[in-house]
Design an enzyme around this catalytic site. Structure first.
Site, PDB file in Angstrom:
ATOM      1  N   CYS A  34      19.192 -50.856 -25.621  1.00 24.56           N
ATOM      2  CA  CYS A  34      19.613 -49.998 -26.735  1.00 24.56           C
ATOM      3  C   CYS A  34      21.107 -49.737 -26.650  1.00 24.56           C
ATOM      4  O   CYS A  34      21.560 -48.899 -25.856  1.00 24.56           O
ATOM      5  CB  CYS A  34      18.838 -48.680 -26.724  1.00 24.56           C
ATOM      6  SG  CYS A  34      19.279 -47.583 -28.096  1.00 24.56           S
ATOM      7  N   CYS A  87      22.071 -46.171 -27.632  1.00 27.84           N
ATOM      8  CA  CYS A  87      21.736 -45.192 -26.594  1.00 27.84           C
ATOM      9  C   CYS A  87      22.722 -45.233 -25.429  1.00 27.84           C
ATOM     10  O   CYS A  87      23.156 -44.200 -24.929  1.00 27.84           O
ATOM     11  CB  CYS A  87      20.335 -45.450 -26.051  1.00 27.84           C
ATOM     12  SG  CYS A  87      19.031 -45.532 -27.277  1.00 27.84           S
ATOM     13  N   ASP A  88      23.064 -46.441 -24.968  1.00 28.59           N
ATOM     14  CA  ASP A  88      23.766 -46.590 -23.697  1.00 28.59           C
ATOM     15  C   ASP A  88      25.180 -47.145 -23.795  1.00 28.59           C
ATOM     16  O   ASP A  88      25.897 -47.196 -22.796  1.00 28.59           O
ATOM     17  CB  ASP A  88      22.955 -47.508 -22.768  1.00 28.59           C
ATOM     18  CG  ASP A  88      21.575 -46.957 -22.474  1.00 28.59           C
ATOM     19  OD1 ASP A  88      21.429 -45.722 -22.457  1.00 28.59           O
ATOM     20  OD2 ASP A  88      20.636 -47.757 -22.275  1.00 28.59           O
TER      21      ASP A  88
END
Length: 323
Positions: free
Chosen positions: A151, A154-155
């Site tokens: 992701c 996300c990261d």
């Protein structure tokens, strides 16, 4: 129905939720607070996919937390209002008449069987998520959360200003590379074919960015570094040439695989296997709702999973009250 399962005494709840990720646990919280008796069944880790993430910093109100901690907080919060969470794998689900054998009774219960128990409920929320497809490269699981991610949204921020790679050829890979190109110093976009499956306009815009390098007709064959990722080996599928590329992160965007086949008798599935349900989370079967990544939708994030959980739970509570 399996042998002798029709003789088991079923434990009854107002609502059964299949899946203990963000969507399922949020649904449990909202439904329990609404006075509904709730059972959550989770076959893997509490928290779902996010449980393996060492750091989460895009969940509103919580600056930084591990995925496992977030999952346990959601579980405890749901349990504090009376929800029951059990680690059990579901074998099958079916719609059955409230009065056994009376198909014309008009009121249908949801029967859920696990390896050890049989349950019934008035309503059912499917929150089974979707598993990220893996590359199948050695040490992939070992380095997940230590440089390997599924992701970018996300990261990606953890690798701001660093060199990273994205592998995949669809719209998700193109979108991930575009997002990362704005925050990372270098982005290698690796695809096993000679052209992308995703939007041609997005691919063209990406190719014009100086910080993006397209690595076509190639595949990742090795992950380098320990205990964190420091690079990847990439093999050209045409020439056989192997190249080592130093990167701090590898974002895998080769698709997701929902686990919805067992629900086909109750819901419609898209060609990709996702449950057809709108923003109201309702499926074609009255009393059956879908929430989170298992639902056909464009954005799959913790916040949208939580939103689905709340919507599905409140809709299920209304359905149960009218049962």
């Amino acid at each position: 129905m399996g042998e002798n399962e029709n003789t088991k005494a079923a434990e009854s709840f107002d609502l059964i939720i299949i899946g203990g990720g963000t969507a399922g646990l949020t649904a449990a919280l909202y439904a329990a607070r609404a006075g509904v008796s709730v059972l959550v069944l989770e076959s893997g880790s509490i928290g779902g996919q996010i449980a393996v993430s060492p750091e989460v910093e895009n969940y509103p109100g919580i600056p930084k937390i591990s995925g496992a901690e977030l999952g346990m907080i959601l579980k405890k919060q749901a349990e504090s209002f009376g929800a029951i969470v059990r680690l059990e794998s579901v074998k099958y689900v079916e719609n059955v008449p409230e009065v056994e054998g009376d198909e014309a009774c008009g009121r249908m219960l949801k029967r859920v069987a696990t390896r050890r128990h049989l349950y019934t409920s008035k309503a059912l929320i499917l929150a089974t998520g979707a598993a990220n497809r893996r590359l199948g490269v050695a040490r992939e699981q070992e380095l997940t959360g230590s440089g390997v991610s599924y992701c970018a949204v996300c990261d990606g921020a953890f690798f701001r200003g660093k060199d990273v790679a994205v592998v995949g050829g669809g719209n998700t890979a193109l979108d991930d590379a575009s997002y990362l190109a704005d925050i990372c110093s270098k982005v290698y976009l690796i695809h096993r074919r000679d052209e992308f499956r995703g939007n041609p306009e997005t691919a063209e815009k990406l190719s014009a960015k100086p910080q993006v390098e397209m690595v076509m007709s190639s595949q990742v064959t090795e992950l380098l570094g320990s205990p964190v990722l420091t690079g990847i080996s990439v093999e050209n599928r045409v020439t056989g040439e192997v190249r080592q590329i130093p990167v701090s992160a590898l974002f895998v965007a080769v698709g997701q695989q929902p686990q919805n086949e067992m629900f086909r008798s109750l819901v419609d599935l898209t060609p990709g296997g996702y449950i057809a349900a709108g923003e109201d989370c309702m499926t074609r079967t009255p009393g059956v709702f879908a929430a989170g990544d298992c639902r056909d939708k464009k954005v799959r994030q913790l916040t949208t999973a939580a939103s689905d959980g709340a919507v599905a739970a409140l809709a299920a509570a209304d359905y149960i009250r009218s049962f």
